[in-house]
Design a protein around this motif. Sequence first.
Motif, short mmCIF file in Angstrom:
data_model
loop_
_atom_site.label_atom_id
_atom_site.label_comp_id
_atom_site.label_asym_id
_atom_site.label_seq_id
_atom_site.Cartn_x
_atom_site.Cartn_y
_atom_site.Cartn_z
N UNK A 6 -0.91 10.73 10.42
CA UNK A 6 -1.48 10.88 11.37
C UNK A 6 -2.85 10.95 11.99
N UNK A 7 -3.89 11.99 10.81
CA UNK A 7 -5.10 13.13 11.67
C UNK A 7 -6.18 12.01 10.35
N UNK A 8 -6.98 12.04 11.67
CA UNK A 8 -7.79 10.99 10.75
C UNK A 8 -8.60 11.69 10.05
N UNK A 9 -9.42 11.01 9.11
CA UNK A 9 -10.33 12.18 8.44
C UNK A 9 -10.20 13.07 7.18
N UNK A 10 -8.42 12.79 7.13
CA UNK A 10 -7.68 13.88 6.52
C UNK A 10 -6.57 13.31 5.52
N UNK A 11 -7.81 12.63 4.28
CA UNK A 11 -7.00 11.80 4.05
C UNK A 11 -6.20 12.09 2.40
N UNK A 12 -6.86 12.78 1.47
CA UNK A 12 -7.17 13.40 0.14
C UNK A 12 -5.65 14.30 -0.21
N UNK A 13 -6.10 15.40 1.03
CA UNK A 13 -5.08 16.10 1.03
C UNK A 13 -4.06 15.92 1.59
N UNK A 14 -3.49 14.30 2.71
CA UNK A 14 -2.42 14.03 2.81
C UNK A 14 -2.04 12.91 1.50
N UNK A 15 -2.40 12.70 0.95
CA UNK A 15 -1.90 11.57 0.08
C UNK A 15 -1.88 10.41 0.87
N UNK A 16 -2.94 10.06 1.93
CA UNK A 16 -2.70 8.78 2.64
C UNK A 16 -3.28 7.51 2.00
N UNK A 17 -2.48 6.62 2.27
CA UNK A 17 -2.57 5.16 0.66
C UNK A 17 -4.25 4.85 1.38
N UNK A 18 -4.65 4.60 0.08
CA UNK A 18 -6.09 3.80 -0.22
C UNK A 18 -5.01 2.30 0.17
N UNK A 19 -6.64 1.60 0.78
CA UNK A 19 -6.77 -0.34 0.91
C UNK A 19 -5.59 -0.98 -0.23
N UNK A 20 -6.09 0.26 -1.83
CA UNK A 20 -5.42 -0.90 -2.52
C UNK A 20 -3.91 -0.14 -2.81
N UNK A 21 -3.73 1.02 -2.56
CA UNK A 21 -2.15 1.63 -2.11
C UNK A 21 -1.82 0.57 -1.06
N UNK A 22 -1.81 0.24 -0.73
CA UNK A 22 -1.46 -0.76 0.61
C UNK A 22 -0.58 -1.83 0.55
N UNK A 23 -1.45 -2.21 -0.89
CA UNK A 23 -1.14 -4.08 -1.01
C UNK A 23 -1.38 -5.07 -0.49
N UNK A 24 -2.32 -4.86 0.85
CA UNK A 24 -2.06 -6.07 1.38
C UNK A 24 -1.89 -5.70 3.15
N UNK A 25 -0.96 -5.26 3.02
CA UNK A 25 0.43 -4.90 3.72
C UNK A 25 -0.55 -4.10 5.67
N UNK A 26 0.06 -4.58 6.26
CA UNK A 26 0.16 -3.95 7.52
C UNK A 26 0.50 -1.93 7.38
N UNK A 27 -0.11 -1.44 7.83
CA UNK A 27 0.23 0.21 8.13
C UNK A 27 0.03 0.69 9.54
N UNK A 28 1.23 1.40 9.66
CA UNK A 28 1.15 1.81 11.63
C UNK A 28 1.49 2.94 11.04
N UNK A 29 0.07 3.57 11.90
CA UNK A 29 0.74 5.16 12.25
C UNK A 29 -0.18 6.17 11.27
#
Length: 310
Positions: A38-61
């Motif tokens: 949920x936290x902005x700027x905390x991408x790598x350490x939380x394993x937040x999905x990249x645009x590639x990993x989202x596969x073009x799917x809308x992701x919320x929250x």
Amino acid sequence: MDKIICVAGPTASGKTALAAALAKFTDGEVVSCDSMQIYKGMDIGTAKPSEEEKQGIVHHMLDVAEPWEDFSVSRYCAMATPIVEDILARGKTAIIAGGTGLYMDALIRGNAFAPFPSTGMREKLEQEADDLGMEAMLERLRGIDPDAAAKLHPADRKRIIRALEVYFETGETITAHNLKTQSLPSRFHPLWLGLDYRQRSELYQRIDLRVDIMLEMGLLEEIKSLLSRGIPQKCTAMQAIGYKEFVDALEGKITLQEAAAQVQQSSRRYAKRQLTWFRRNPDMHWLLRQGADSAEILDTARRIVGENDN
């Protein structure tokens, strides 16, 4: 059954990829259920999905809170519930994916949360905790709500104070409140899919490797950036696994290798707790991985979805 699929499981089990693939298969959208993504700027350490990993799917929250904010399960549900309802209203499938079992269960049940009144009670309890210590606060809770106290450790400051706050503000223990909530019918009725590995050692290897990959991706730089923005080290976000340990390394308290080993160990323990939580769910359909079997897991998941499609 609602057009909702819950994809649950421990860290590093492959929830992100499966959720995106199922969203494609069902014409759905993903609602993240991770208390740190949920936290902005905390991408790598939380394993937040990249645009590639989202596969073009809308992701919320994702990225809905600042790192210094004190987030909660009640706030998560208040934000995520209308999103899920909107996805369903548009005739799509909601894929609720993540490893934060408390958030996922509360969202599905539609918990009615005890109020957070601005009476100064919480601030008063926070000050008492600072003055007396958490052992004294826990002992106080034992005299009010022994069932809740038995489940808590003195380190669980937030939950101890919350339990005391609920009692002093409502006259009802948090145990009684939770029992009433659990007796109500669930708001949503999803299909539950759980990811795990057949061999626990394989999951642990995946977790250890993920920590190494995070460092290669620039986790230390991400943490330095957060600290340079004045994010307090003691805030909830910075106490997350993978952040607090490397802050100690950056300050020279421990070596980088020691920090990485601590993150790996803490992540393995967290995965075990996640599995304990999700295995209590009798409606969970478990998908057990073995090696690089993503295609097989997806095929099995699709079959289960098809069999439960109304």
